[in-house]
Design a protein around this motif. Structure first.
Motif, PDB file in Angstrom:
ATOM      1  N   SER A 149       0.828  -1.212   0.000  1.00 50.19           N
ATOM      2  CA  SER A 149       0.000   0.000   0.000  1.00 50.19           C
ATOM      3  C   SER A 149       0.861   1.260   0.000  1.00 50.19           C
ATOM      4  CB  SER A 149      -0.941   0.010   1.212  1.00 50.19           C
ATOM      5  OG  SER A 149      -2.005  -0.891   1.026  1.00 50.19           O
ATOM      6  N   LYS A 150       1.986   1.206   0.695  1.00 52.23           N
ATOM      7  CA  LYS A 150       2.903   2.355   0.703  1.00 52.23           C
ATOM      8  C   LYS A 150       3.368   2.678  -0.713  1.00 52.23           C
ATOM      9  CE  LYS A 150       7.349   4.009   2.460  1.00 52.23           C
ATOM     10  NZ  LYS A 150       8.504   3.771   3.354  1.00 52.23           N
ATOM     11  N   LYS A 151       3.751   1.664  -1.464  1.00 48.89           N
ATOM     12  CA  LYS A 151       4.206   1.881  -2.840  1.00 48.89           C
ATOM     13  C   LYS A 151       3.081   2.438  -3.712  1.00 48.89           C
ATOM     14  CE  LYS A 151       7.728  -1.717  -2.583  1.00 48.89           C
ATOM     15  NZ  LYS A 151       8.106  -3.090  -3.002  1.00 48.89           N
ATOM     16  N   ASP A 152       1.857   1.955  -3.477  1.00 45.71           N
ATOM     17  CA  ASP A 152       0.712   2.466  -4.243  1.00 45.71           C
ATOM     18  C   ASP A 152       0.492   3.953  -3.981  1.00 45.71           C
ATOM     19  OD1 ASP A 152       0.086   0.131  -5.540  1.00 45.71           O
ATOM     20  OD2 ASP A 152      -1.480  -0.478  -4.128  1.00 45.71           O
ATOM     21  N   ILE A 271     -10.408 -25.328   6.202  1.00 45.31           N
ATOM     22  CA  ILE A 271      -9.478 -24.467   5.452  1.00 45.31           C
ATOM     23  C   ILE A 271     -10.124 -23.095   5.301  1.00 45.31           C
ATOM     24  CG2 ILE A 271      -8.433 -24.037   3.169  1.00 45.31           C
ATOM     25  CD1 ILE A 271      -8.223 -27.069   2.835  1.00 45.31           C
ATOM     26  N   PHE A 272      -9.295 -22.049   5.304  1.00 43.48           N
ATOM     27  CA  PHE A 272      -9.772 -20.695   5.050  1.00 43.48           C
ATOM     28  C   PHE A 272      -9.403 -20.304   3.624  1.00 43.48           C
ATOM     29  CE2 PHE A 272      -9.454 -16.034   5.137  1.00 43.48           C
ATOM     30  CZ  PHE A 272     -10.721 -15.732   5.626  1.00 43.48           C
ATOM     31  N   LEU A 273     -10.400 -19.898   2.837  1.00 39.57           N
ATOM     32  CA  LEU A 273     -10.182 -19.486   1.447  1.00 39.57           C
ATOM     33  C   LEU A 273     -10.340 -17.979   1.328  1.00 39.57           C
ATOM     34  CD1 LEU A 273     -12.202 -22.188  -0.558  1.00 39.57           C
ATOM     35  CD2 LEU A 273      -9.763 -22.167  -0.012  1.00 39.57           C
ATOM     36  N   PHE A 274      -9.390 -17.342   0.641  1.00 36.66           N
ATOM     37  CA  PHE A 274      -9.456 -15.890   0.480  1.00 36.66           C
ATOM     38  C   PHE A 274      -8.818 -15.518  -0.864  1.00 36.66           C
ATOM     39  CE2 PHE A 274      -8.608 -11.410   1.691  1.00 36.66           C
ATOM     40  CZ  PHE A 274      -9.818 -11.101   2.304  1.00 36.66           C
ATOM     41  N   PRO A 275      -9.549 -15.760  -1.980  1.00 36.73           N
ATOM     42  CA  PRO A 275      -8.981 -15.530  -3.317  1.00 36.73           C
ATOM     43  C   PRO A 275      -9.174 -14.107  -3.827  1.00 36.73           C
ATOM     44  CG  PRO A 275     -11.110 -16.560  -3.521  1.00 36.73           C
ATOM     45  CD  PRO A 275     -10.876 -16.378  -2.044  1.00 36.73           C
ATOM     46  N   SER A 276      -9.115 -13.113  -2.945  1.00 34.39           N
ATOM     47  CA  SER A 276      -9.373 -11.717  -3.296  1.00 34.39           C
ATOM     48  C   SER A 276      -8.421 -11.229  -4.385  1.00 34.39           C
ATOM     49  CB  SER A 276      -9.232 -10.850  -2.044  1.00 34.39           C
ATOM     50  OG  SER A 276      -9.408  -9.487  -2.351  1.00 34.39           O
ATOM     51  N   PHE A 277      -8.935 -10.354  -5.241  1.00 36.60           N
ATOM     52  CA  PHE A 277      -8.096  -9.786  -6.304  1.00 36.60           C
ATOM     53  C   PHE A 277      -7.129  -8.733  -5.758  1.00 36.60           C
ATOM     54  CE2 PHE A 277     -11.805 -11.016  -9.068  1.00 36.60           C
ATOM     55  CZ  PHE A 277     -11.120 -12.019  -9.739  1.00 36.60           C
ATOM     56  N   TYR A 278      -7.547  -8.022  -4.711  1.00 34.48           N
ATOM     57  CA  TYR A 278      -6.682  -6.934  -4.222  1.00 34.48           C
ATOM     58  C   TYR A 278      -7.042  -6.587  -2.784  1.00 34.48           C
ATOM     59  CZ  TYR A 278      -3.658  -2.852  -4.618  1.00 34.48           C
ATOM     60  OH  TYR A 278      -2.633  -1.963  -4.457  1.00 34.48           O
ATOM     61  N   GLU A 279      -6.016  -6.460  -1.935  1.00 33.00           N
ATOM     62  CA  GLU A 279      -6.200  -6.084  -0.535  1.00 33.00           C
ATOM     63  C   GLU A 279      -5.098  -5.114  -0.112  1.00 33.00           C
ATOM     64  OE1 GLU A 279      -8.647  -7.089   1.631  1.00 33.00           O
ATOM     65  OE2 GLU A 279      -9.595  -8.193  -0.020  1.00 33.00           O
ATOM     66  N   GLY A 280      -5.494  -4.112   0.672  1.00 31.77           N
ATOM     67  CA  GLY A 280      -4.481  -3.243   1.272  1.00 31.77           C
ATOM     68  C   GLY A 280      -3.710  -3.968   2.353  1.00 31.77           C
ATOM     69  N   SER A 298      -4.597 -15.382  -2.340  1.00 31.68           N
ATOM     70  CA  SER A 298      -4.104 -14.899  -3.628  1.00 31.68           C
ATOM     71  C   SER A 298      -2.640 -14.473  -3.561  1.00 31.68           C
ATOM     72  CB  SER A 298      -4.941 -13.700  -4.083  1.00 31.68           C
ATOM     73  OG  SER A 298      -6.306 -14.022  -4.134  1.00 31.68           O
ATOM     74  N   ASN A 299      -2.008 -14.491  -4.719  1.00 35.41           N
ATOM     75  CA  ASN A 299      -0.619 -14.027  -4.820  1.00 35.41           C
ATOM     76  C   ASN A 299      -0.557 -12.570  -5.256  1.00 35.41           C
ATOM     77  OD1 ASN A 299      -1.389 -14.219  -7.480  1.00 35.41           O
ATOM     78  ND2 ASN A 299       0.297 -15.530  -8.133  1.00 35.41           N
ATOM     79  N   THR A 300      -1.617 -11.816  -4.958  1.00 38.01           N
ATOM     80  CA  THR A 300      -1.714 -10.428  -5.411  1.00 38.01           C
ATOM     81  C   THR A 300      -1.581  -9.450  -4.259  1.00 38.01           C
ATOM     82  OG1 THR A 300      -4.111 -10.408  -5.126  1.00 38.01           O
ATOM     83  CG2 THR A 300      -3.274 -11.096  -7.266  1.00 38.01           C
ATOM     84  N   SER A 301      -1.271  -8.201  -4.603  1.00 37.83           N
ATOM     85  CA  SER A 301      -1.236  -7.057  -3.676  1.00 37.83           C
ATOM     86  C   SER A 301      -0.473  -7.388  -2.401  1.00 37.83           C
ATOM     87  CB  SER A 301      -2.659  -6.558  -3.391  1.00 37.83           C
ATOM     88  OG  SER A 301      -3.479  -7.570  -2.838  1.00 37.83           O
ATOM     89  N   SER A 302      -1.058  -7.102  -1.231  1.00 42.15           N
ATOM     90  CA  SER A 302      -0.344  -7.256   0.041  1.00 42.15           C
ATOM     91  C   SER A 302      -0.451  -8.652   0.631  1.00 42.15           C
ATOM     92  CB  SER A 302      -0.912  -6.261   1.062  1.00 42.15           C
ATOM     93  OG  SER A 302      -2.271  -6.583   1.324  1.00 42.15           O
ATOM     94  N   ILE A 313      -0.168 -19.521  -1.442  1.00 46.88           N
ATOM     95  CA  ILE A 313      -0.382 -18.289  -2.194  1.00 46.88           C
ATOM     96  C   ILE A 313      -0.503 -18.642  -3.676  1.00 46.88           C
ATOM     97  CG2 ILE A 313       0.612 -16.052  -2.768  1.00 46.88           C
ATOM     98  CD1 ILE A 313       2.059 -16.198  -0.035  1.00 46.88           C
ATOM     99  N   ILE A 314      -1.661 -18.330  -4.262  1.00 44.84           N
ATOM    100  CA  ILE A 314      -2.026 -18.845  -5.582  1.00 44.84           C
ATOM    101  C   ILE A 314      -2.646 -17.725  -6.415  1.00 44.84           C
ATOM    102  CG2 ILE A 314      -3.605 -20.446  -6.770  1.00 44.84           C
ATOM    103  CD1 ILE A 314      -3.342 -22.304  -4.333  1.00 44.84           C
ATOM    104  N   ASP A 315      -2.480 -17.807  -7.735  1.00 47.05           N
ATOM    105  CA  ASP A 315      -3.149 -16.894  -8.660  1.00 47.05           C
ATOM    106  C   ASP A 315      -4.662 -16.961  -8.419  1.00 47.05           C
ATOM    107  OD1 ASP A 315      -4.415 -15.688 -10.838  1.00 47.05           O
ATOM    108  OD2 ASP A 315      -2.979 -16.463 -12.304  1.00 47.05           O
ATOM    109  N   PRO A 316      -5.328 -15.817  -8.135  1.00 49.13           N
ATOM    110  CA  PRO A 316      -6.764 -15.865  -7.812  1.00 49.13           C
ATOM    111  C   PRO A 316      -7.646 -16.344  -8.950  1.00 49.13           C
ATOM    112  CG  PRO A 316      -6.018 -13.597  -8.097  1.00 49.13           C
ATOM    113  CD  PRO A 316      -4.787 -14.443  -8.073  1.00 49.13           C
ATOM    114  N   ASN A 317      -7.113 -16.328 -10.174  1.00 47.23           N
ATOM    115  CA  ASN A 317      -7.889 -16.808 -11.321  1.00 47.23           C
ATOM    116  C   ASN A 317      -7.686 -18.296 -11.588  1.00 47.23           C
ATOM    117  OD1 ASN A 317      -9.093 -14.247 -12.328  1.00 47.23           O
ATOM    118  ND2 ASN A 317      -6.947 -13.653 -12.551  1.00 47.23           N
ATOM    119  N   ASN A 318      -6.783 -18.925 -10.831  1.00 46.10           N
ATOM    120  CA  ASN A 318      -6.457 -20.334 -11.078  1.00 46.10           C
ATOM    121  C   ASN A 318      -7.290 -21.231 -10.165  1.00 46.10           C
ATOM    122  OD1 ASN A 318      -5.280 -22.823 -11.529  1.00 46.10           O
ATOM    123  ND2 ASN A 318      -3.198 -22.004 -11.644  1.00 46.10           N
ATOM    124  N   VAL A 319      -8.515 -21.496 -10.583  1.00 47.25           N
ATOM    125  CA  VAL A 319      -9.435 -22.315  -9.783  1.00 47.25           C
ATOM    126  C   VAL A 319      -8.847 -23.700  -9.539  1.00 47.25           C
ATOM    127  CG1 VAL A 319     -11.695 -23.460  -9.813  1.00 47.25           C
ATOM    128  CG2 VAL A 319     -11.488 -21.066 -10.508  1.00 47.25           C
TER     129      VAL A 319
END
Length: 367
Positions: A149-152, A271-280, A298-302, A313-319
């Protein structure tokens, strides 16, 4: 020093911003013995009133109309009246003008509406375009909750790096590993025997459609593992609701739970699933790890920054990758319990004492 905090985020249902502030206020009395704290609010607060001075202002007209009045009329009056040295806004907005020698600190958890505009309404985006640049113009220090988030913030607003400090989120100490069988008489929730769990807003940015696809794929392979969703409807929900309504036998939605019930849900889940596209930041994965629940995210954002080695940590589009990881944990008990241990170890890096101490350090650097 006299330090004031705008506490309106504690006056309604707690979001990530409210929890961030609530957790810090709970721990500050143990760490800071020198400064005086004034909490500006519109309602009663559940805090240590021997330590904090509560300054309350009631209002009787619509909140959206009151909010700019509060920040630009009420807050400046309070800052002068109580001789405040530092004012902290935990939710971006600051008074448009500087008041005397008062130093301003604002907390910006993320700038997602500036990056993924399609996930937010036009009116909300317009509002942020007005208030965020104005807040940055008068801020002496910006706190944010992840390096990502700092970089953003630096990139989007050409804001100097030296004025931004990262103070990670933390989670309440009410989340912990428990013998959930002993808690069943106190927690009245009808749950499947074994289930996947998601906690967060029900909205497109959180990739709820991806969650649905993951569950569908599991069931098509003969793994009839239901999903429990804990969260409220948000922007873009109507499109999602139609799909959820068709899957009531495999997806259970709970709109609201207490912290005690949520802790129970984390502990009882598989298991906890959290495939969010973007998180601060991503508070729910941290809460899950603090309970020793394996996380797939997800392997995205923070999210890689927060989850680290404590989850997958996985690509959120890779079901398929999500599904394969779930199946591997179903089949391999050793791997499953290794991830439970790693989740606890990663969560400990964000313990409330460390986070509050960093917050305290940033404040005192502004003397």
């Amino acid at each position: 020093m006299r330090i004031a905090v705008d506490c309106r985020v504690l006056n309604k249902g707690l979001t990530g911003t409210g929890r961030f502030l609530q957790n810090i206020l709970a721990k500050l009395p143990e760490i800071d013995k020198n400064n005086e704290y004034y909490l500006f609010t519109t309602k009663e607060l559940n805090v240590d009133t021997d330590y904090y001075k509560i300054i309350k202002q009631n209002f009787w007209f619509p909140y959206k109309l009151f909010s700019p009045f509060w920040m630009n009329i009420v807050i400046p009056r309070f800052l002068k009246e109580y001789n405040i040295d530092i004012f902290i806004s935990p939710n971006i907005i600051l008074p448009f003008k500087k008041i005397g020698n008062v130093k301003y600190i604002t907390v910006i958890h993320d700038v997602i509406p500036f990056i993924y505009k399609e996930y937010y309404s036009f009116s909300y985006r317009t509002y942020l375009k007005i208030v965020v640049p104005r807040a940055l113009k008068v801020a002496d220090k910006v706190l944010t909750v992840s390096e990502h988030s700092k970089k953003d913030i630096e990139r989007l607003f050409d804001f100097p790096s030296y004025k931004i400090d990262v103070t990670y989120n933390t989670v309440s100490e009410c989340f912990y590993p428990m013998n959930y069988s002993s808690a069943e008489p106190k927690v009245k929730l009808e749950l499947p025997e074994k289930y996947l769990l998601y906690v967060g807003a029900i909205e497109k940015r959180k990739n709820i459609l991806g969650l649905i696809n993951i569950v569908d794929s599991l069931w098509s392979k003969g793994y009839n593992l239901p999903l429990v969703i804990v969260g409220k409807a948000n922007y873009g929900y109507e499109e999602i609701r139609k799909k959820l309504d068709k899957r009531k036998e495999r997806i259970l939605i709970i709109n609201y739970v207490s912290d005690e019930e949520l802790n129970y849900l984390y502990n009882k889940a598989f298991i906890f699933l959290f495939p969010s596209f973007y998180e601060g930041f991503g508070i729910p994965p941290l809460e899950a790890m603090k309970c020793g629940l394996p996380v797939i995210t997800s392997n995205t954002s923070s999210l890689p920054e927060v989850v680290g080695d404590g989850g997958f940590i996985i690509d959120p589009n890779n079901v398929n990758a999500f599904v394969d990881t779930i199946i591997s944990l179903l089949k391999d008990n050793d791997r499953y319990f290794t991830m439970k241990r790693k989740a606890l170890e990663q969560a400990d890096k964000f313990n409330i004492h460390n986070v509050t101490h960093k917050f305290f350090t940033v404040i005192n650097e502004l003397k």
